[in-house]
Design a protein around this motif. Structure first.
Motif, short mmCIF file in Angstrom:
data_model
loop_
_atom_site.label_atom_id
_atom_site.label_comp_id
_atom_site.label_asym_id
_atom_site.label_seq_id
_atom_site.Cartn_x
_atom_site.Cartn_y
_atom_site.Cartn_z
N LYS A 83 0.94 -1.31 0.01
CA LYS A 83 -0.29 -0.58 0.28
C LYS A 83 0.86 1.53 -0.29
O LYS A 83 0.62 1.92 -1.18
N THR A 84 1.81 0.50 1.07
CA THR A 84 3.12 2.18 0.46
C THR A 84 4.22 1.88 0.59
O THR A 84 4.54 0.49 1.20
N ASP A 86 8.85 3.05 0.53
CA ASP A 86 9.72 4.40 0.43
C ASP A 86 10.40 3.84 -0.13
O ASP A 86 11.15 3.14 -0.36
N THR A 144 7.36 8.75 1.22
CA THR A 144 6.80 7.59 0.41
C THR A 144 5.87 7.20 -0.37
O THR A 144 4.51 8.48 -0.34
N ARG A 164 2.70 5.92 -2.57
CA ARG A 164 1.33 5.18 -2.29
C ARG A 164 0.88 5.78 -4.37
O ARG A 164 0.49 6.56 -4.30
#
Length: 203
Positions: free
Chosen positions: A156-157, A159, A177, A179
């Protein structure tokens, strides 16, 4: 005696070069102080931007497209999976970035752009590796932020690292980050990008 003179001459050159380097560094950071944050929750600078990628696929408009594949997926990609995960495909992009979700009226005149490439690097799933610069050219900011890292699209996310910068972001480092905020098939996606800098020069 002659050997000593040569040694002193070399030392003088090294000292002079060091002085030039230090002078240049000082002039770039003139009027600003270096800040290194000691807490993840307290970055020295942060921002949210949206990246818009419109992939040219031979059917959409060339004037609206902001990215294009420069290699095809490898034969290994289709051999491993019938659906294919584009393993080995490389895409070069010059994407507009905005503070809001909406596409800008003029894609070519956006003052913030992401310029670089991504490649698909996994045989069994959708996963990419990114390397690009965010280029700022406005009255608010001038300079670049350089980012790179793995982008496992199933998460979902994700880095990725901010590894450096120029101009207003001289020697900045931090984390972005990502998304996936929207997508339309394989021709358009929008990334939400929350950038937090933990090393930066501030006024």
């Amino acid at each position: 005696m002659q050997g000593r003179m040569v040694t002193w001459s070399m030392a003088s050159v090294i000292v002079a070069a060091a002085c030039i380097f230090l002078s240049c560094s000082a002039s770039v950071a003139h009027g600003r102080r270096f800040v290194r944050s000691s807490s993840y929750d307290e970055p020295c600078k942060e921002m949210r931007l949206y990246l818009h990628d419109i992939l040219y696929d031979y059917s959409n408009s060339t004037s609206n497209s902001t990215s294009a594949a420069v290699t095809k997926p490898t034969a290994l990609s289709t051999a491993v999976s019938k659906s294919g995960y584009f393993f080995g495909r490389v895409v070069v992009f010059n994407d507009p970035m905005t503070e809001g979700r909406a596409l800008p009226p003029s894609l070519e005149e956006t003052t913030v752009r992401a310029q670089g490439l991504y490649l698909y690097d996994k045989k069994e799933d959708y996963s990419a590796w990114l390397a690009f610069s965010i280029v700022f050219n406005s009255t608010a900011h001038r300079g670049t932020l350089n980012l790179m890292g793995a982008d496992p699209l199933a998460e979902k996310t994700r880095d990725i690292s901010v590894v450096g910068g120029t101009g207003d972001f001289f020697m900045s480092r931090g984390v972005a980050t990502l998304r996936t905020d929207a997508f339309e098939g394989f021709t358009y996606f929008r990334l939400q990008m929350d950038i937090k800098l933990y090393e930066c020069y501030v006024v």
